[in-house]
Design a protein around this motif. Structure first.
Motif, PDB file in Angstrom:
ATOM      1  N   TYR A  57      12.895   5.851  -1.857  1.00  0.00           N
ATOM      2  CA  TYR A  57      12.977   5.796  -0.391  1.00  0.00           C
ATOM      3  C   TYR A  57      14.432   5.965   0.063  1.00  0.00           C
ATOM      4  CZ  TYR A  57       8.260   4.212   0.937  1.00  0.00           C
ATOM      5  OH  TYR A  57       6.933   4.146   1.213  1.00  0.00           O
ATOM      6  N   ILE A  58      15.304   5.148  -0.549  1.00  0.00           N
ATOM      7  CA  ILE A  58      16.700   5.167  -0.103  1.00  0.00           C
ATOM      8  C   ILE A  58      17.361   6.486  -0.510  1.00  0.00           C
ATOM      9  CG2 ILE A  58      18.922   3.991  -0.284  1.00  0.00           C
ATOM     10  CD1 ILE A  58      17.253   1.432  -0.923  1.00  0.00           C
ATOM     11  N   ALA A  93       2.045  -0.233   5.089  1.00  0.00           N
ATOM     12  CA  ALA A  93       2.750   0.355   3.945  1.00  0.00           C
ATOM     13  C   ALA A  93       2.225   1.761   3.650  1.00  0.00           C
ATOM     14  CB  ALA A  93       2.597  -0.534   2.724  1.00  0.00           C
ATOM     15  N   VAL A 117       3.846   4.172   6.062  1.00  0.00           N
ATOM     16  CA  VAL A 117       5.241   4.461   5.713  1.00  0.00           C
ATOM     17  C   VAL A 117       5.289   5.400   4.510  1.00  0.00           C
ATOM     18  CG1 VAL A 117       7.477   3.473   5.173  1.00  0.00           C
ATOM     19  CG2 VAL A 117       5.885   2.193   6.561  1.00  0.00           C
ATOM     20  N   ILE A 141      16.787   9.583   1.694  1.00  0.00           N
ATOM     21  CA  ILE A 141      17.554   9.658   2.939  1.00  0.00           C
ATOM     22  C   ILE A 141      19.034   9.930   2.651  1.00  0.00           C
ATOM     23  CG2 ILE A 141      18.312   8.297   4.920  1.00  0.00           C
ATOM     24  CD1 ILE A 141      15.394   9.438   4.916  1.00  0.00           C
ATOM     25  N   LEU A 144       7.162   8.951   3.915  1.00  0.00           N
ATOM     26  CA  LEU A 144       8.051   9.253   2.794  1.00  0.00           C
ATOM     27  C   LEU A 144       7.678  10.598   2.159  1.00  0.00           C
ATOM     28  CD1 LEU A 144      10.275   8.468   0.743  1.00  0.00           C
ATOM     29  CD2 LEU A 144       8.487   7.401  -0.612  1.00  0.00           C
ATOM     30  N   HIS A 164       6.542  -2.443 -15.273  1.00  0.00           N
ATOM     31  CA  HIS A 164       5.961  -3.178 -14.154  1.00  0.00           C
ATOM     32  C   HIS A 164       6.948  -3.307 -13.004  1.00  0.00           C
ATOM     33  CE1 HIS A 164       3.010  -5.050 -17.205  1.00  0.00           C
ATOM     34  NE2 HIS A 164       2.588  -3.898 -16.730  1.00  0.00           N
ATOM     35  N   ARG A 165       8.164  -2.838 -13.225  1.00  0.00           N
ATOM     36  CA  ARG A 165       9.182  -2.892 -12.160  1.00  0.00           C
ATOM     37  C   ARG A 165       9.209  -1.580 -11.375  1.00  0.00           C
ATOM     38  NH1 ARG A 165       8.815  -7.311 -13.306  1.00  0.00           N
ATOM     39  NH2 ARG A 165       7.944  -7.179 -11.255  1.00  0.00           N
ATOM     40  N   TRP A 166       8.071  -0.902 -11.293  1.00  0.00           N
ATOM     41  CA  TRP A 166       8.022   0.404 -10.641  1.00  0.00           C
ATOM     42  C   TRP A 166       8.374   0.327  -9.157  1.00  0.00           C
ATOM     43  CZ3 TRP A 166       4.560   1.007  -6.656  1.00  0.00           C
ATOM     44  CH2 TRP A 166       3.662  -0.050  -6.514  1.00  0.00           C
ATOM     45  N   LEU A 167       8.171  -0.857  -8.539  1.00  0.00           N
ATOM     46  CA  LEU A 167       8.491  -0.975  -7.109  1.00  0.00           C
ATOM     47  C   LEU A 167       9.977  -0.760  -6.852  1.00  0.00           C
ATOM     48  CD1 LEU A 167       6.495  -3.921  -5.529  1.00  0.00           C
ATOM     49  CD2 LEU A 167       6.639  -1.584  -4.714  1.00  0.00           C
ATOM     50  N   LEU A 168      10.812  -1.221  -7.810  1.00  0.00           N
ATOM     51  CA  LEU A 168      12.253  -1.011  -7.680  1.00  0.00           C
ATOM     52  C   LEU A 168      12.554   0.480  -7.621  1.00  0.00           C
ATOM     53  CD1 LEU A 168      13.746  -3.579 -10.219  1.00  0.00           C
ATOM     54  CD2 LEU A 168      13.696  -3.735  -7.733  1.00  0.00           C
ATOM     55  N   GLY A 209      11.354   1.972  -4.361  1.00  0.00           N
ATOM     56  CA  GLY A 209      12.322   1.599  -3.331  1.00  0.00           C
ATOM     57  C   GLY A 209      13.548   2.485  -3.409  1.00  0.00           C
ATOM     58  N   GLY A 210      14.004   2.748  -4.628  1.00  0.00           N
ATOM     59  CA  GLY A 210      15.163   3.619  -4.822  1.00  0.00           C
ATOM     60  C   GLY A 210      14.887   5.029  -4.315  1.00  0.00           C
TER      61      GLY A 210
END
Lengths: 284, 730
Positions: free
Chosen positions: B293-294, B244, B247, B297, B251, B283-287, B290-291
């Motif tokens: 990352y997408i 991770a 990656v 691109i 990013l 606590h939902r920072w991973l979402l 992830g956004g």
């Protein structure tokens, strides 16, 4: 002697699980050259969906079916919305699929919480067979049987059916395939869905063996990649042999050289790649 | 009409950025300063990867390996050999360069997807060594206690601002060198190769050699970043080398704009800011990550700098949009520092650091539940003052935990801290807590030496020491259960070593023999390689598992045909309430010692379990109990000092004097070394009303971490370890 037989059996059964995980990934690689970091998430989500089915008193078989189908749809959606546009852009694929992997990881935490769970397996598959002083857990035998079955079905489908021939043609040369009227778009989507389905199946099967838990996605992902690169992308035979090699190396490495256990797994891989950059059965 | 930016705007922007980097430290808070320090170090790493990604045009999935090599060079040399900054720097860079020189030979035989996959495998080789070569790297414990460098200069790098300037100097050096390289004929050749390899080959360039040199330089520079990183954090752990991380560096490069050097540096700033600041709010920072990352691109494939360039040339409106939105996000990140909690003056602020995402998220949840439950029961006030709890997510990562610690202390101005799960994070935090002089309660971290050989003044342990329950248990197994020969299977890190060590000491002193010790890595999924080695002439197997491994071990133990022949006993976490719901009949009969059992038959505990179930729908684990009791612990201390939590010395003294006669787990008070003296329960897994419970079969009252030994005598022996006590009967 007992030690070697039981370690051999352990290695083969772990390899069988890896084959389920990586078989489809290898086809995806071979056909679309898509580096899919979400493959581990399919494995994770497959296990979780199956868990939900068993919590609602669904039978094990239904859990497998629902788990794999649900993930197939997720795979199709992801491929259609994003991945098909990114062919040939490795960086774009890695980052996009990594983004999805993080999102799935967090959604799984929201939906299923962070507790580790074991998927309840039918009594038929618990316990172990005894041969002399040796024990062979039934569930591990079951994993091997499933993997052999899937390998046979895939082999027959690829080698003996019309669709199989179309898939092979697309792997070999997508432009020629398109030229002779093969619907490369549909074939690619089908193969991507198949890969996701098999990863989810591996997740369900693993749920009764190593459990379903947060973090399983990124834990298993490097193994899937290593199997594919060693075997060679797009080769079913390669995926099978790669899985067995990784399963055995992992197992014997841990038992014989615990301090170097991951080194004994990944270093031979790197050595193989140094000699054959496209893997054992891969074509450039 | 020209829609672009005026020419020269980018130069001005860069100049401004440099001035900000130079002038910011005295102005910004030390929390932001630490983020900026991390960002410039990561910027070095991202720029080094840009050499491969942007100039050679190959995506590498193994770049974290060089960060790790540099960091471990520092960790090993500085802590064990007292090496100086210059020695570790030289070794780190040379070693990373050498490894890159070997890896390059293998990796550069391939391109595209194959290159990606080979670098992934090579990265995993280095990660595997860091993770498992325990004698060299300490494995999952990581190496803590790396001192800040001493360059023999007038100022000390142990404080934030001087170290920031050291890191910044490293950044400028790397930028200067890399810039010279990419603008040189060599660098231009690389760009030529990226655009058309065959053309350059036809022109007579040695394509492979150019790529190879670029790859090796990138590796060496990555090692340089690793050296700075280890000195910044003060410790090294395998998590820095994970896939991770690799990656994430990709990013940073893509987000900033590959092939621009400055862009990746900017990307590093953005991602470090995002990870640390967004997780403060949600606590939902991973979402969100992830956004990003997408989104990178989809909307800005050329990155921020690429978009700005397009804008400058007036080429694309898309470029303008992307540049504006990303820059706006950046400004938000920069000014988005969480507001200090002055609004609630008069409230007692409790800062909680624990994992709310990742593999240990549920432990974090159990802990915060315990804290919230006590406060709810007491109207959210202590000694008449309102209580405010601020929870920060450590993500299970030591460096994030330290950053959040700083944020809680400096921005939120908390009065007391509670938290963490993992021993290596506990060791990393303890010196910081002492530095800040703020009391911190450890309800979970059990590492023996925190209250034995390396005590921290400001850390108050309200949980237990790893070997504490196992001293009485060893005696119990030898005398009461009557087992003489025992095999141990344990997770291979400090917690496992200390548990096994404590058990072995008293078990062998009471006539038992440990005849085999097996160690499995923390993330073992398949225990078969270990189970099939277990000597069959033993009387029992002692297993020490934690959370996920505990949920799968008993089943695999049974399937291997062992349960019927060798009774399974273990450390407390092998069968604790955290994993019992995920276990089946295979766990029944398992015996283990711990400071708590939810089945404890006292009125206080029965009430606690009933209330907790009503509120959270599950049986409390010892994580819940110790956190619940810790909150009460704070309340008792605050009451004793009349609510004067601002007087920290007095507060700490009061915390050390707290005695709780009626916690759910039983009576507790601290010994002279700061570890609770409490009951140890020997428990047996039984099925009751369809659920598994840890029935208490024996109670050892008021057990100290030193058991029956004199503390001074006990402390003369080294801390329990893989090889201590030695396995005399193996």
């Amino acid at each position: 002697m007992d030690f070697w037989i039981s370690q051999l059996f352990n290695g083969v059964s772990y390899g069988a699980l890896l084959f389920l995980l990586a078989g489809g990934l290898s086809l995806i690689f071979g056909m679309m050259r898509i580096v899919n970091m979400t493959h581990g998430s399919y494995y994770l989500l497959g296990g979780y969906v199956a868990l939900t089915v068993t919590w609602r008193n669904g039978p094990f078989l239904l859990a497998i079916v629902v788990g794999t189908l649900a993930i197939a749809f997720i795979g199709i959606a992801e491929w259609n919305a994003f991945l098909k546009r990114l062919s040939g852009q490795e960086l774009g694929q890695v980052l996009t699929t990594m983004g999805f992997a993080l999102i799935f990881q967090d959604l799984a935490l929201v939906l299923w919480g962070g507790d580790p769970y074991m998927l309840p397996v039918p009594a038929l598959l618990s316990g172990s067979y005894t041969v002399g002083r040796l024990y062979f857990p039934v569930y591990r035998v079951f994993i091997i049987v499933v993997a052999v079955f899937i390998a046979l079905v895939l082999w027959l489908a690829l080698e003996r059916t019309r669709i199989g021939a179309m898939i092979r043609a697309t792997v070999d040369d997508p432009e020629m395939a398109r030229g002779i009227g093969i619907n490369v778009y549909a074939i690619s989507m089908a193969v991507f869905a198949l890969g996701a389905t098999l990863a989810a199946l591996a997740g369900v099967v693993a749920g009764g063996f190593v459990g379903v838990y947060p973090g399983a996605d990124f834990e298993i992902l490097p193994y899937a990649f290593v199997v594919v690169i060693v075997g060679g992308m797009g080769s079913l035979k390669g995926a099978l042999i790669g899985s067995l090699m990784v399963g055995l190396l992992d197992n014997f490495g841990k038992a014989l050289f615990p301090e170097l256990s991951y080194f004994t797994l990944f270093a031979p891989m790197a050595a193989i790649l140094a000699v054959r950059p496209t893997g054992l059965f891969g074509r450039a | 009409m020209r829609r672009g930016l005026p020419p020269g705007a980018s130069r001005i922007a860069i100049a401004v950025a440099f001035l900000v980097l130079l002038g910011a430290p005295p102005v910004i808070s030390s929390f932001l300063l630490s983020l900026l320090t991390q960002a410039v170090i990561y910027a070095v790493l991202a720029m080094s990867l840009d050499l491969i990604l942007g100039y050679i045009g190959l995506s590498s999935l193994g770049h974290a390996a060089y960060l790790g090599i540099g960091a471990y060079s520092v960790g090993i040399l500085a802590t064990r050999h007292g090496a100086s900054f210059w020695t570790t720097l030289a070794v780190g860079v040379v070693l990373a360069t050498a490894v890159a020189a070997i890896f390059g030979l293998v990796a550069l035989r391939a391109t595209g997807v194959y290159f990606l996959m080979i670098t992934l495998a090579l990265g995993m080789v280095v990660w595997g060594l860091a993770h498992r070569w325990v004698t060299l790297t300490q494995g999952d414990n990581g190496i803590s206690g790396v001192p800040r460098p001493n360059l023999g200069l007038a100022w000390s790098f142990s404080s934030g601002i001087p170290f920031y300037y050291l890191a910044l100097a490293g950044f400028f050096l790397a930028l200067f060198v890399l810039r010279r390289i990419v603008t040189s004929p060599f660098g231009q050749t690389l760009v030529g190769i990226r655009e058309s390899e065959s053309r350059m080959r036809t022109l007579g360039y040695n394509v492979w050699l150019h790529k190879y040199l670029g790859f090796v330089i990138a590796g060496g520079t990555g090692g340089f970043a690793g050296v700075l990183w280890a000195y910044y954090n003060g410790f090294v752990s395998p998590s820095d080398l994970e896939l991770a991380t690799s990656v994430e560096i990709l990013l940073m490069v893509a987000l900033g704009g590959r092939g621009t050097l400055v862009g990746p540096a900017l990307g590093a700033v953005l991602i470090v800011g995002l990870k640390n600041l967004v997780s403060v709010y949600t606590h939902r920072w991973l979402l969100i990550l992830g956004g990003v990352y997408i989104g990178t691109i989809v909307y800005a494939p050329e990155g921020v700098v690429g978009a700005i360039r397009q804008w400058t040339k007036g080429e694309l409106r898309m470029g303008k949009k992307a540049a504006v939105s990303i820059l706006a996000a950046m400004v938000l990140v920069a000014f988005g520092e969480p507001p200090a909690a002055w609004a609630q003056k008069g409230a007692i602020r409790i800062g909680v650091i624990t994992a709310m995402t990742g593999g240990a998220a549920q432990v974090g949840k159990d802990m915060t539940n315990g804290i919230a439950m006590w406060l709810d029961e007491h109207g959210g006030t202590i000694a008449g003052r309102k209580v405010e709890v601020i929870v920060e997510d450590s993500q299970g990562q030591p460096n994030i935990a330290l950053t959040k610690l700083q944020k809680l202390v400096e921005s939120d101005r908390v009065h007391v801290l509670v938290g963490e799960i993992f021993a290596h994070i506990g060791y990393a935090m303890a010196p910081k807590v002492d530095e800040y002089r703020i009391p911190m309660l450890y309800p979970v971290i059990a590492a023996d030496d925190l209250t034995q050989r390396k005590p921290a003044k400001w850390v108050v342990r309200t949980g237990w020491a790893s070997s504490q329950p196992n001293h009485p248990f060893g005696e119990y197994v030898a005398k009461t259960l009557g087992y003489k020969r025992v095999v141990t299977v344990a997770i291979d890190y400090a917690f496992g070593w200390e548990q096994v060590g404590g058990f072995q000491k008293t078990f062998e002193e009471n006539g038992g023999q440990i005849i085999q010790k097996l160690w499995a890595p923390l993330n073992t999924t398949d225990f078969a390689p270990y189970l099939s080695q277990i000597k069959r002439d033993a009387d029992a197997v002692f297993a020490l598992m934690v959370s996920i491994s505990a949920s799968r071990f008993p089943k695999q133990y049974q399937d291997a045909g062992l349960k019927a022949r060798l009774p399974l006993i273990g450390g407390g976490t092998t069968f604790d309430e955290f994993v019992l719901p995920s276990l089946g009949d295979e766990a029944i009969g398992g015996m283990s010692p711990l400071i708590y059992s939810a089945a404890l038959d006292t009125p206080v505990n029965k009430k606690f379990v009933a209330e907790y179930r009503k509120k959270y729908g599950k049986v409390p684990s010892y994580f819940s109990e110790t956190s619940y009791t810790s909150t009460r612990w704070i309340a008792e201390a605050v009451r004793a000092i009349g609510g004067d939590v601002e007087n920290r010395e007095k507060f700490l003294e009061a915390l050390r004097k707290v005695e709780i006669p009626d916690a759910p787990r039983g009576p507790i008070k601290l010994d002279a070394y700061g570890n609770p003296i409490q009951n140890i329960y020997v428990r047996k897994v039984e099925r009751k009303d369809g659920e598994l419970w840890n029935t208490v079969v024996h109670t050892f009252p008021a057990v100290s971490q030193f058991w029956k030994y004199k503390p001074e005598e006990f402390l003369k022996q080294p801390v329990y370890d893989r090889n201590f006590p030695p396995c005399k009967h193996c």
